[in-house]
Motif scaffolding. Structure first.
Motif: not given
Ligand code: NAD
Ligand code: FE2
Length: 388
Positions: A76, A144, A156, A183, A187-188, A191, A195, A259, A272, A282
């Motif tokens: 975030d 992710t 964001i 990649l 990923l845990p 998470v 996601t 979206f 949010y 998120h």
């Molecule tokens: N731009 C857009 O269209 C859009 C849409 C929705 C959300 N967002 C934003 O995106 C952010 C959330 O992104 P997110 O949910 O992808 O999480 P993130 O990018 O915040 O990552 C979350 C955690 O996962 C870990 N991680 C990521 N990939 C990994 C992997 N392959 N292996 C191990 N660990 C891994 C990271 O180190 C981090 O600690 C928020 O800021 C949200 O507001 C943006």
């Protein structure tokens, strides 16, 4: 004849979906951006620790590029982090920016590409359509299967202590998105769950978006939900299933395309403030309010939810309302099976917090305007109370 609305649709021009593609990043860049010499790779400390940054960096160097790494992205991303990243970029002088990570890293990469070379202040670009001019070439590689940011025109930013603001502009569409499930193998589980649910919410909200719902977003949202609902539990139980991981990445991207053109609504608007005040991921904040927003919206959107229930819970039967309810129940079951929190209380929210949450949610006017049913402040508070 179906009565289609007039619509416009934008997305990223080049998409490569192939396990292992990130290890050939240098070749992909040499092919599409033959003049690029200096690449800035943007990631976060958690992903850096996996070691999965090494192969893409090595391939960039093998292709003759000078590489710098910005790896201080925080989840975030706060505005201060974005500004620090832009300063780092200016000092290095990249001619291409690569986001490698979750939505947080990809969003920061977008903002670097826009701000590093231009004269605008970040405060001038919040909102819709406020970015002026061009940006640096931009490649996005999600790690992710969630935000779909690799194909959206949105970034964001966390501004102040708890509020989030969006930058929405056509310049934020990347030039190239690479989907490489290798990649995401580590990923845990938690998470992966939150996601993946975020991606499902993108599809659901795009399908019921009030003003910009369109036939192309509909097709993408439906296929996204098919892929995501068929593979989400699998990747949580067996993270190393490459085919399921690639399907999740594809589903999250399709939902992102949906979206970006038919924007999300009350689930995100109510999520949010939870993320801002209580610092939960998120996707989890979305998941906590999702069933309750679906039930609230069903008065207007039951027909559309029933269509989506056919994809997510094919066994659902009965009236339109019963099938819409089956969708809400199915989403709650995903949270149960994957073991993520299911109530606001479980993340430390109390009855006394609900007024503040409702007040903050009402500030998300950009999102609430897309909701199929008008949400008043009392409605928002009642939805939070149901989620407590
Ligand atoms: N731009 C857009 O269209 C859009 C849409 C929705 C959300 N967002 C934003 O995106 C952010 C959330 O992104 P997110 O949910 O992808 O999480 P993130 O990018 O915040 O990552 C979350 C955690 O996962 C870990 N991680 C990521 N990939 C990994 C992997 N392959 N292996 C191990 N660990 C891994 C990271 O180190 C981090 O600690 C928020 O800021 C949200 O507001 C943006
Ligand atoms: Fe989201």
């Amino acid at each position: 004849m179906p009565d289609f609305p007039a619509f416009a649709f934008d997305t990223v021009a080049h998409i490569v979906a192939e396990p292992g593609a990130a290890g050939r990043l240098g070749e992909h860049i040499a092919l599409r951006f033959p003049d690029a010499r200096r690449a800035l790779l943007v990631t976060d400390p958690g992903f850096l620790k996996t070691g999965l940054v090494d192969a893409p960096v090595a391939s960039l160097r093998a292709a003759g590029l000078t590489v710098a790494l910005y790896s201080h992205v925080m989840a975030d991303p706060p505005e201060a982090v974005v500004l620090e990243a832009v300063d780092t970029a200016r000092a290095f002088g990249p001619d291409i920016v690569i986001g490698l990570g979750g939505g947080s890293s990809m969003d920061v990469a977008k903002l670097i590409a826009v701000l590093a070379g231009g004269g605008q202040a970040i405060s001038a670009i919040y909102g819709i359509g406020n970015v002026k001019g061009t940006r640096l070439p931009l490649v996005q590689i999600p790690t992710t299967a969630g935000t779909g940011s690799e194909v959206t025109n949105i970034a964001i930013v966390t501004t102040g202590a708890t509020t989030k603001m969006g930058v929405v502009a056509p310049q934020l569409y990347a030039d190239l998105a690479l989907l490489d499930a290798e990649l995401t193998l580590g990923l845990p589980s938690q998470v992966s769950a939150v996601t993946g649910i975020d991606a499902m919410v993108h599809a659901i909200e795009a399908y019921t978006s009030k003003h910009k719902k369109n036939p192309l977003s509909d097709i993408l949202a439906r296929e996204a939900l098919r892929l995501l609902s068929a593979n989400l539990i699998t990747v949580c139980e067996n993270g190393r299933n490459l085919a399921a991981r690639q399907a999740m990445l594809l589903g999250a991207m399709l939902a992102g395309q949906a979206f970006a053109n038919a924007p999300v609504a009350a689930v995100h608007a109510l999520a949010y403030p939870i993320g801002g005040m209580f610092h939960v991921p998120h996707g989890l904040s979305n998941s906590l309010v999702l069933p309750h927003v679906l039930r609230f919206n069903a008065v207007e959107a039951a027909g559309l939810y029933a269509e989506l229930a056919e994809i997510v819970v094919p066994a659902a039967s009965g009236s339109v309302e019963a099938r819409a309810e089956a969708l809400a129940v199915a989403m709650q079951q995903i949270a149960t099976v994957t073991g993520i929190e299911r109530t606001l209380r479980q993340i430390g929210i109390h009855e006394s917090d609900l007024d503040q949450l409702a007040d903050d949610a009402m500030l998300q006017t950009r999102l609430l305007g897309n909701n199929p049913r008008t949400v008043t402040r009392d409605d928002a508070r009642a939805i939070y109370a149901a989620a407590l």
